[in-house]
Design an enzyme around this catalytic site. Structure first.
Site, short mmCIF file in Angstrom:
data_model
loop_
_atom_site.label_atom_id
_atom_site.label_comp_id
_atom_site.label_asym_id
_atom_site.label_seq_id
_atom_site.Cartn_x
_atom_site.Cartn_y
_atom_site.Cartn_z
N ASN A 91 1.01 -1.14 0.01
CA ASN A 91 -0.06 0.00 -0.25
C ASN A 91 0.90 1.29 -0.15
O ASN A 91 1.82 1.16 0.83
CB ASN A 91 -0.81 0.15 1.26
CG ASN A 91 -1.97 -1.42 1.34
OD1 ASN A 91 -2.25 -1.60 0.16
ND2 ASN A 91 -2.22 -1.56 2.37
N VAL A 100 0.65 3.36 7.85
CA VAL A 100 1.96 3.37 8.39
C VAL A 100 2.95 3.83 7.49
O VAL A 100 3.16 3.21 6.48
CB VAL A 100 2.12 2.12 9.07
CG1 VAL A 100 3.65 2.17 9.96
CG2 VAL A 100 1.15 1.55 10.06
N HIS A 104 6.44 -0.74 3.78
CA HIS A 104 6.25 -2.40 4.20
C HIS A 104 5.43 -3.19 3.07
O HIS A 104 4.73 -2.55 2.28
CB HIS A 104 5.34 -2.44 5.65
CG HIS A 104 4.05 -1.58 5.52
ND1 HIS A 104 4.18 -0.13 5.76
CD2 HIS A 104 2.79 -1.82 5.63
CE1 HIS A 104 2.66 0.39 5.51
NE2 HIS A 104 2.15 -0.90 5.45
#
Ligand code: DGP
Length: 119
Positions: A91, A100, A104
């Site tokens: 994302n 966040v 990741h």
């Protein structure tokens, strides 16, 4: 791109917040997602301070980039998904739904993933 070192994954990397570690080496940390969307749902994060996939692709060293992707295969083995398969998702920023701001990769599996949902 300014990295905010107060983000939750930075705190996990510094050991300020506990995590359920799946794998760790000099380049990455992988841990189970706190809110799993599938039977297996873990997050792989680089140890370097990168906001998102763009930042990582542009600014990480070749060694960091290779280290990140080599770790993916090891984690897939640890989670026993190499035969059955899995889904990998980055994302990115607002339209990508990134919450966040530390780059990741989500790794999801353990059963067949649903069709991709756009809306
Ligand atoms: P994203 O929307 O791509 O930024 O996903 C962030 C993911 O991070 C989300 O699936 C939930 C997970 N997450 C948020 N806070 C924590 C935490 O403190 N610990 C763990 N293990 N996962 C977290």
């Amino acid at each position: 791109m300014i990295y905010n070192s107060k983000n939750i994954f930075a705190k996990i990397l510094r050991g300020e917040i506990p995590n359920n570690t799946v794998y760790e080496d000099e380049y990455v940390l992988c841990f189970d997602d706190v809110n799993p969307q599938m039977p297996i749902h873990c997050l792989i994060i680089p140890k370097g301070a990168y906001v998102n996939l763009n930042d990582f692709s542009r600014n990480a060293s070749d060694e960091e980039i290779v280290g990140f992707y080599r770790a993916v295969e090891k984690i897939v083995e640890i989670k026993k998904m190499s035969g059955s398969g899995y889904r990998a998702i980055f994302n990115t920023d607002d339209h990508g739904g990134q919450e966040v701001p530390h780059m990741h990769m989500h790794i999801l599996g353990g059963e067949k993933c649903p069709s991709m949902i756009v809306k």
